[in-house]
Design a protein around this motif. Structure first.
Motif, PDB file in Angstrom:
ATOM      1  N   GLY A 147      69.312-109.735 -88.399  1.00 21.56           N
ATOM      2  CA  GLY A 147      70.686-110.071 -87.983  1.00 21.56           C
ATOM      3  C   GLY A 147      71.251-111.456 -88.500  1.00 21.56           C
ATOM      4  O   GLY A 147      72.770-112.039 -88.308  1.00 21.56           O
ATOM      5  N   ASP A 148      69.818-112.829 -88.150  1.00 18.94           N
ATOM      6  CA  ASP A 148      70.237-113.457 -88.104  1.00 18.94           C
ATOM      7  C   ASP A 148      69.932-114.783 -89.286  1.00 18.94           C
ATOM      8  O   ASP A 148      69.249-114.321 -89.502  1.00 18.94           O
ATOM      9  N   GLY A 149      70.641-115.640 -89.607  1.00 13.96           N
ATOM     10  CA  GLY A 149      70.067-116.171 -90.774  1.00 13.96           C
ATOM     11  C   GLY A 149      69.253-117.537 -90.107  1.00 13.96           C
ATOM     12  O   GLY A 149      69.518-118.231 -89.163  1.00 13.96           O
ATOM     13  N   GLY A 191      72.496-118.822 -87.468  1.00 17.51           N
ATOM     14  CA  GLY A 191      73.630-117.801 -86.905  1.00 17.51           C
ATOM     15  C   GLY A 191      73.363-116.695 -87.576  1.00 17.51           C
ATOM     16  O   GLY A 191      73.269-116.284 -88.613  1.00 17.51           O
ATOM     17  N   ARG A 192      74.718-115.943 -86.663  1.00 18.28           N
ATOM     18  CA  ARG A 192      74.549-114.370 -87.741  1.00 18.28           C
ATOM     19  C   ARG A 192      74.891-114.532 -88.811  1.00 18.28           C
ATOM     20  O   ARG A 192      75.715-114.562 -89.238  1.00 18.28           O
ATOM     21  N   ILE A 193      74.653-113.343 -89.341  1.00 20.58           N
ATOM     22  CA  ILE A 193      74.939-113.140 -90.902  1.00 20.58           C
ATOM     23  C   ILE A 193      75.548-111.717 -90.849  1.00 20.58           C
ATOM     24  O   ILE A 193      76.636-111.444 -92.206  1.00 20.58           O
ATOM     25  N   HIS A 200      77.315-115.144 -76.033  1.00 20.17           N
ATOM     26  CA  HIS A 200      77.801-113.338 -75.995  1.00 20.17           C
ATOM     27  C   HIS A 200      78.412-112.819 -77.337  1.00 20.17           C
ATOM     28  O   HIS A 200      78.882-113.831 -78.071  1.00 20.17           O
ATOM     29  N   ARG A 201      77.529-111.833 -77.711  1.00 20.74           N
ATOM     30  CA  ARG A 201      78.078-111.423 -78.537  1.00 20.74           C
ATOM     31  C   ARG A 201      79.173-110.631 -78.662  1.00 20.74           C
ATOM     32  O   ARG A 201      79.220-109.351 -78.340  1.00 20.74           O
ATOM     33  N   LEU A 202      79.717-110.758 -79.392  1.00 16.79           N
ATOM     34  CA  LEU A 202      81.263-109.289 -80.035  1.00 16.79           C
ATOM     35  C   LEU A 202      81.050-109.288 -81.038  1.00 16.79           C
ATOM     36  O   LEU A 202      81.093-109.836 -82.187  1.00 16.79           O
ATOM     37  N   VAL A 207      62.077-125.340 -73.561  1.00 15.05           N
ATOM     38  CA  VAL A 207      62.141-124.644 -74.222  1.00 15.05           C
ATOM     39  C   VAL A 207      63.415-123.615 -74.928  1.00 15.05           C
ATOM     40  O   VAL A 207      65.063-123.524 -73.940  1.00 15.05           O
ATOM     41  N   ASP A 208      63.751-123.398 -76.383  1.00 17.00           N
ATOM     42  CA  ASP A 208      64.750-123.341 -77.179  1.00 17.00           C
ATOM     43  C   ASP A 208      64.060-122.085 -77.753  1.00 17.00           C
ATOM     44  O   ASP A 208      63.908-122.111 -78.267  1.00 17.00           O
ATOM     45  N   THR A 209      64.881-120.883 -77.034  1.00 17.86           N
ATOM     46  CA  THR A 209      64.238-119.458 -77.115  1.00 17.86           C
ATOM     47  C   THR A 209      65.539-118.908 -77.811  1.00 17.86           C
ATOM     48  O   THR A 209      66.456-118.172 -77.350  1.00 17.86           O
ATOM     49  N   TRP A 210      64.894-118.651 -79.041  1.00 19.01           N
ATOM     50  CA  TRP A 210      65.574-117.379 -79.929  1.00 19.01           C
ATOM     51  C   TRP A 210      65.147-115.689 -79.402  1.00 19.01           C
ATOM     52  O   TRP A 210      63.874-115.429 -79.552  1.00 19.01           O
ATOM     53  N   TRP A 211      65.996-115.627 -79.103  1.00 16.05           N
ATOM     54  CA  TRP A 211      65.073-114.201 -79.388  1.00 16.05           C
ATOM     55  C   TRP A 211      66.979-113.285 -78.703  1.00 16.05           C
ATOM     56  O   TRP A 211      67.902-113.239 -79.364  1.00 16.05           O
ATOM     57  N   GLN A 212      67.300-111.778 -78.859  1.00 16.81           N
ATOM     58  CA  GLN A 212      68.477-110.997 -78.812  1.00 16.81           C
ATOM     59  C   GLN A 212      68.522-109.428 -78.112  1.00 16.81           C
ATOM     60  O   GLN A 212      67.160-109.215 -77.356  1.00 16.81           O
ATOM     61  N   THR A 213      69.427-108.882 -77.763  1.00 14.15           N
ATOM     62  CA  THR A 213      69.712-107.995 -77.008  1.00 14.15           C
ATOM     63  C   THR A 213      68.212-106.744 -77.488  1.00 14.15           C
ATOM     64  O   THR A 213      67.327-106.080 -76.721  1.00 14.15           O
ATOM     65  N   GLU A 214      68.118-106.201 -78.340  1.00 13.82           N
ATOM     66  CA  GLU A 214      67.103-105.232 -79.523  1.00 13.82           C
ATOM     67  C   GLU A 214      65.683-105.743 -79.012  1.00 13.82           C
ATOM     68  O   GLU A 214      64.825-105.058 -78.603  1.00 13.82           O
ATOM     69  N   VAL A 225      69.573-120.824 -74.306  1.00 11.81           N
ATOM     70  CA  VAL A 225      69.573-119.942 -74.719  1.00 11.81           C
ATOM     71  C   VAL A 225      70.809-119.199 -75.436  1.00 11.81           C
ATOM     72  O   VAL A 225      71.432-119.212 -74.885  1.00 11.81           O
ATOM     73  N   GLY A 226      71.140-118.378 -76.271  1.00  6.52           N
ATOM     74  CA  GLY A 226      71.768-117.536 -76.561  1.00  6.52           C
ATOM     75  C   GLY A 226      72.569-118.101 -77.742  1.00  6.52           C
ATOM     76  O   GLY A 226      73.318-116.885 -77.926  1.00  6.52           O
ATOM     77  N   GLU A 227      72.651-119.546 -78.479  1.00  2.00           N
ATOM     78  CA  GLU A 227      73.208-119.690 -79.293  1.00  2.00           C
ATOM     79  C   GLU A 227      72.567-121.283 -79.702  1.00  2.00           C
ATOM     80  O   GLU A 227      71.610-122.082 -79.034  1.00  2.00           O
TER      81      GLU A 227
HETATM   82  C1  WT7 Z   1      72.072-113.578 -80.735  1.00 11.35           C
HETATM   83  C2  WT7 Z   1      71.685-112.667 -79.693  1.00 11.35           C
HETATM   84  C3  WT7 Z   1      69.440-113.383 -76.353  1.00 11.35           C
HETATM   85  C4  WT7 Z   1      69.930-113.565 -75.154  1.00 11.35           C
HETATM   86  C5  WT7 Z   1      70.848-113.914 -75.594  1.00 11.35           C
HETATM   87  C6  WT7 Z   1      72.005-113.199 -76.235  1.00 11.35           C
HETATM   88  C7  WT7 Z   1      71.895-115.523 -80.742  1.00 11.35           C
HETATM   89  C8  WT7 Z   1      69.722-116.024 -78.653  1.00 11.35           C
HETATM   90  C9  WT7 Z   1      69.605-118.357 -79.447  1.00 11.35           C
HETATM   91  C10 WT7 Z   1      69.043-119.706 -80.137  1.00 11.35           C
HETATM   92  C11 WT7 Z   1      69.584-119.511 -81.879  1.00 11.35           C
HETATM   93  C12 WT7 Z   1      70.388-117.934 -80.385  1.00 11.35           C
HETATM   94  C13 WT7 Z   1      71.657-115.263 -82.082  1.00 11.35           C
HETATM   95  C14 WT7 Z   1      71.185-113.541 -82.221  1.00 11.35           C
HETATM   96  N1  WT7 Z   1      71.045-116.596 -80.022  1.00 11.35           N
HETATM   97  N2  WT7 Z   1      69.453-117.262 -78.767  1.00 11.35           N
HETATM   98  N3  WT7 Z   1      67.897-120.065 -79.103  1.00 11.35           N
HETATM   99  N4  WT7 Z   1      69.179-120.542 -81.037  1.00 11.35           N
HETATM  100  N5  WT7 Z   1      70.901-118.397 -81.961  1.00 11.35           N
HETATM  101  O1  WT7 Z   1      71.648-112.568 -76.410  1.00 11.35           O
HETATM  102  O2  WT7 Z   1      73.752-110.820 -77.301  1.00 11.35           O
HETATM  103  O3  WT7 Z   1      72.537-109.968 -78.000  1.00 11.35           O
HETATM  104  O4  WT7 Z   1      72.774-111.903 -78.914  1.00 11.35           O
HETATM  105  O5  WT7 Z   1      72.339-114.811 -79.866  1.00 11.35           O
HETATM  106  O6  WT7 Z   1      72.478-115.170 -83.552  1.00 11.35           O
HETATM  107  O7  WT7 Z   1      71.073-113.004 -82.586  1.00 11.35           O
HETATM  108  P1  WT7 Z   1      72.335-111.233 -77.485  1.00 11.35           P
END
Ligand code: WT7
Length: 676
Positions: free
Chosen positions: A530-532, A545-547, A556-558, A429-436, A405-407
């Motif tokens: 906000g991701d491509g 990745g982020r757009i 981690h998001r910066l 499992v490759d889990t894609w999601w976000q803080t939101e 998770v995370g990238e």
């Molecule tokens: C951003 C969200 C999800 C909890 C940890 C980060 C990237 C997240 C994946 C994944 C590719 C991912 C995205 C997303 N991201 N999971 N499995 N594959 N990219 O939470 O700090 O809110 O960051 O992390 O770019 O928008 P976050």
């Protein structure tokens, strides 16, 4: 889609796109899985929205059952389980006591292997959360709806503090322990917290870190900004022994471990909260210099993380689960604290860096505690892979499921994770999601879907993703084109708003693709992540990745603007641009380009001060890999800094046409500087 900031371009995508390659879950996994109904996606098809989410609500214990699963009458301020009442701490603790009182809720594993680990049973958690909740209420005056800032390392007292807030109906705002005092101050100010919960110090890489000193900075800066902090509550890492060099401020700072003796045996009646009362705030980076307070609900959020912990992480009562994320990020909130506890799981809280004191520590812990579900990030996996003495074969552990998770994870790294750490027996499992989003959006369902290295997978049941181009046209599956990934439908785990900034909430997530701002129909309000991303013909999403102006460092998001504004505070700096430079370990890391004020001479000392400004403003995770001092930054005729060009230079990529710039000549100069 070519993006100014990230340089995600179609040509690049085409190069990275490669053959289909699938892996199947083993039969033994399928047999035991929580979710193995092949009809699940049919049941959760969009035509059945929102009723299918009722079964998520059923996973919780309610004081009062809801009247309505979903209220979409005021888009995009969705309300879930309307009319329902519940308390999150009751769902995470009290309801497990009858049959699981003696079960480990957490194993706290200190970084130093010679220090005893602690087992915190559900009964222990019940006692400690109640006593601390009583302290918060009776000593610190915390009431329902108050915001409480928590700045703590990875220790069991962190979830205890969070759950104590939840018991009182107070809104916690946890700040990642590695963030600076200034970053903590910003969050105290925005959330208007009067209480700060912290710790004297902790261990990392074998070193004792003084953490209390950050509380002093945070409170001082908050007071300067007019936000009064009434009390600082300090847990001791070694109870009974305050271990920080930073003195206590009389009348403001209090040692929790001393106060607790007055609350022995205290029990706190849990506040019965409305489903849509906020449970917590979590600040995250966006396109501006100011982090946004993402607000999550009680009922919707808790139901969503409970359901996804059950269905995607496949947590069963007898499993031992270890998520290596920090509780100070959303992954830790959703998938160390709320989801697993709500299911009555046993999990590990590990204090330090995974490679301390040796590279095989994770496997040692897995063997010792019988971990069978392992959750980590591509950066950690790359780190393990690069470590010289790594030898998982030496340890007796069996993972049934592993999470990334995370990238984005490179297919090569994925395969190594699968074969070497997972021993060909663990499902990934490759889990894609976000803080939101509160919880998972895209992932394979582990017993039902094949795995594909480098792709997160389809939407999880009930989530219907779509890719739009910049004009709002849907990009078809298998077209080979990238676009903006959006979710067609709301879901219970989604953020409610941005704290004190509902307009920014609407603009950021719904501004671009809302079909009609007057519409009361949720179908007109797709959520923009906000991701491509790209959608393959098999229905699997690949996240690119982020757009926006956000970079992803080690998952981690910066916000690039946050780093830039920290640097611009130095008088010598004229302009600054942060770009995401590719890195073998961390995916991407910040690199900084600055131009100086007239007559300022570049020096190593100045570069060092620039780096220090970022570290003290944000934290060591934002430390730029390199500071390039350049005569000028490439700009468009309208004055916009072309970060894309700088990113191409740093990443040794084709720069493309620069003739339309206001100052094309500077590109060559910068290029030579970086290449030399
Ligand atoms: C951003 C969200 C999800 C909890 C940890 C980060 C990237 C997240 C994946 C994944 C590719 C991912 C995205 C997303 N991201 N999971 N499995 N594959 N990219 O939470 O700090 O809110 O960051 O992390 O770019 O928008 P976050």
């Amino acid at each position: 889609m070519a993006d100014e900031q990230t340089g995600v371009s179609e040509t690049e995508i085409a190069v990275h796109w490669h053959e289909e390659e699938y892996y199947s879950p083993p039969e033994s996994f399928i047999q035991q899985a929580n979710l193995k109904d092949p009809e699940i996606r049919e049941k959760f098809r969009i035509e059945n929205f929102p009723d299918y989410f009722a079964e998520y609500g059923e996973l919780l214990q309610w004081d009062r059952k809801w009247d309505q699963v979903f209220d979409g009458s005021n888009p995009p301020f969705w309300r879930w389980f309307v009319g329902g009442r519940l308390n999150a701490s009751v769902n995470c603790i009290d309801r497990h006591l009858a049959s699981n009182r003696n079960k480990a809720a957490f194993y706290f594993v200190p970084e130093n292997p010679d220090e005893m680990r602690q087992v915190i049973t559900y009964q222990d958690l019940y006692v400690r959360v109640n006593e601390f909740a009583a302290l918060l209420r009776d000593f610190a005056g915390v009431k329902k709806g108050d915001r409480v800032t928590i700045h703590m390392p990875m220790v069991a007292e962190l979830p205890i503090a969070m759950l104590a807030c939840a018991r009182l109906g107070a809104i916690h705002s946890v700040v990642f322990g590695g963030f600076s005092g200034q970053a903590c101050a910003d969050r105290i100010i925005d959330s208007e917290s009067h209480i700060l919960i912290t710790m004297d110090g902790y261990y990392r890489s074998g070193k004792w870190l003084n953490h209390k000193e950050k509380a002093d900075v945070a409170v001082e800066r908050a007071e300067q900004a007019g936000q009064h902090v009434d009390k600082v509550l300090i847990f001791e890492r070694h109870p009974g022994r305050y271990s920080s060099d930073t003195p206590l401020t009389e009348g403001r700072d209090f040692i929790v471990n001393e106060l607790l003796s007055q609350f022995r045996g205290a029990r706190v009646e849990p506040e019965s909260m409305k489903a849509e009362d906020p449970l917590f705030l979590m600040y995250t980076s966006g396109s501006t210099g100011k982090p946004k307070g993402v607000q999550h609900s009680t009922g919707g959020y808790l139901s969503y993380v409970t359901a996804t912990s059950k269905n995607i992480l496949d947590i069963h009562p007898e499993d031992v689960y270890w998520c290596m994320a920090d509780i100070g990020w959303i992954t830790g909130h959703s998938y160390i604290v709320y989801g697993p506890l709500s299911l009555g799981a046993s999990s590990i809280i590990y204090e330090g860096v995974p490679s301390y004191p040796h590279a095989n520590r994770p496997f040692e812990i897995a063997e010792e505690l019988g971990v069978n579900i392992f959750h980590t990030s591509p950066t950690a996996i790359r780190g393990l892979r690069m470590a010289k003495d790594i030898n998982p074969q030496k340890y007796n552990y069996h993972f049934k499921l592993m999470v990334t998770v995370g990238e984005p994870i490179e297919p090569d790294v994925w395969r190594w994770y699968y074969h070497v750490i997972g021993r060909d027996e663990a499902v990934i499992v490759d889990t894609w999601w976000q803080t939101e989003t509160g919880g998972f959006l895209c992932s394979t369902v582990p017993a039902l879907d094949k795995m594909k290295p480098g792709s997160a997978g389809p939407g999880v049941p009930g989530i219907h993703p779509v890719i739009f181009d910049d004009e709002g046209h849907e990009i078809q599956a298998g077209s080979g084109r990238g676009g903006n990934i959006c979710i067609r439908n709301p879901w219970p785990g989604t953020l409610q708003t941005i704290w004190k900034d509902p307009e920014r909430f609407v603009r950021t997530y719904y501004g671009k693709y809302c079909k009609n701002p007057d519409s009361k129909d949720w179908r007109d309000w797709p959520y923009m992540a906000g991701d491509g991303a790209m959608l393959a013909s098999d229905g699997y999403f690949r996240i690119l990745g982020r757009i926006d102006d956000v970079i992803n460092v080690a998952g981690h998001r910066l916000g690039t603007k946050e780093l830039e504004s920290a640097v611009l505070r130095l008088d010598e700096v004229a302009e600054a641009a942060v770009i995401a430079a590719q890195d073998d370990l961390k995916g991407t890391v910040p690199e900084l380009y600055v131009s100086l004020q007239p007559n300022v001479v570049p020096s190593d000392e100045l570069s060092q001060r620039i780096v220090n400004a970022i570290v003290s403003e944000i934290g060591p995770i934002a430390r730029p890999r390199k500071v390039w001092i350049v005569p000028d930054l490439p700009k468009t005729r309208s004055g916009k800094i072309m970060r894309r060009i700088l990113a191409s230079i740093s990443n040794n990529k084709e720069i493309g046409d620069v003739t339309t710039l206001a100052n094309p000549e500077v590109v060559d100069t910068i290029h030579q500087l970086v290449r030399s």
